[in-house]
Design a protein around this motif. Structure first.
Motif: not given
Length: 184
Positions: A1-23
């Motif tokens: 029931q738990i989803y885990y997302i780690a963000i190590n830094k903010f780069s120009p691709t971070t939003i695309q990576e977050l979107t892919a992880a959320a999807n």
């Protein structure tokens, strides 16, 4: 029931990576809790935060502030909710003493909007925005000089500078009752 997302830094691709992880979370219909790990996040790319915070707090929201010479400058989100994130009813944001810069701003915004519970230790307290300024009058014809200066401070959820004190968690892991506090 738990989803885990780690963000190590903010780069120009971070939003695309977050979107892919959320999807990708949509594959698991029983998920109800998100753990967002910002521990040891080095920050970076603060210009991307208006896009990156929208999926968590919604479109056109006052997200964060800069401070320069006693004047505050507001920044609003430029994107909206991300369906893969909205479904989570419980959100835990992990921070530590190595969470710094833009990651501290993100943690402060998530705290301000009660998106989740911040758990960990106080962040690094590195809330400055720097820029390289070219020097108009050069000292020598053989070398070109520039100056690297702090030109803004970032502010916490309470309107105080992040620089120095950092962002405090809602639940300090050093507290012996942290588990009970988190569940509350």
């Amino acid at each position: 029931q738990i989803y885990y997302i780690a963000i190590n830094k903010f780069s120009p691709t971070t939003i695309q990576e977050l979107t892919a992880a959320a999807n990708a979370s949509n594959q698991y219909p029983n998920l109800n809790t998100l753990i967002l790990n910002l521990r040891d996040n080095i920050g970076g790319a603060i210009d991307g935060l208006p896009y990156f915070l929208g999926p968590f707090i919604g479109p056109d929201q006052y997200a964060y502030q800069f401070l320069q010479q006693d004047k505050k400058e507001d920044f609003k989100t430029k994107t909206g909710w991300l369906p893969g994130l909205v479904k989570f009813k419980k959100v835990v944001v992990l921070i530590n003493q190595n969470t710094q810069s833009s990651a501290e701003v993100m943690a402060a915004v998530l705290k301000k909007y009660h998106v989740g519970v911040l758990v960990g230790t106080t962040t690094k307290g590195w809330g400055t925005v720097e820029k390289v300024f070219s020097v108009k009058h050069q000292l020598s014809d053989q070398q070109t000089y520039s100056v690297f200066l702090v030109h803004h401070l970032t502010l916490r959820e309470d309107g105080q500078p992040i620089e120095g004190p950092g962002v405090n968690p809602d639940v300090f892991l050093s507290d012996p009752n942290w588990r009970q506090q988190l569940l509350a």
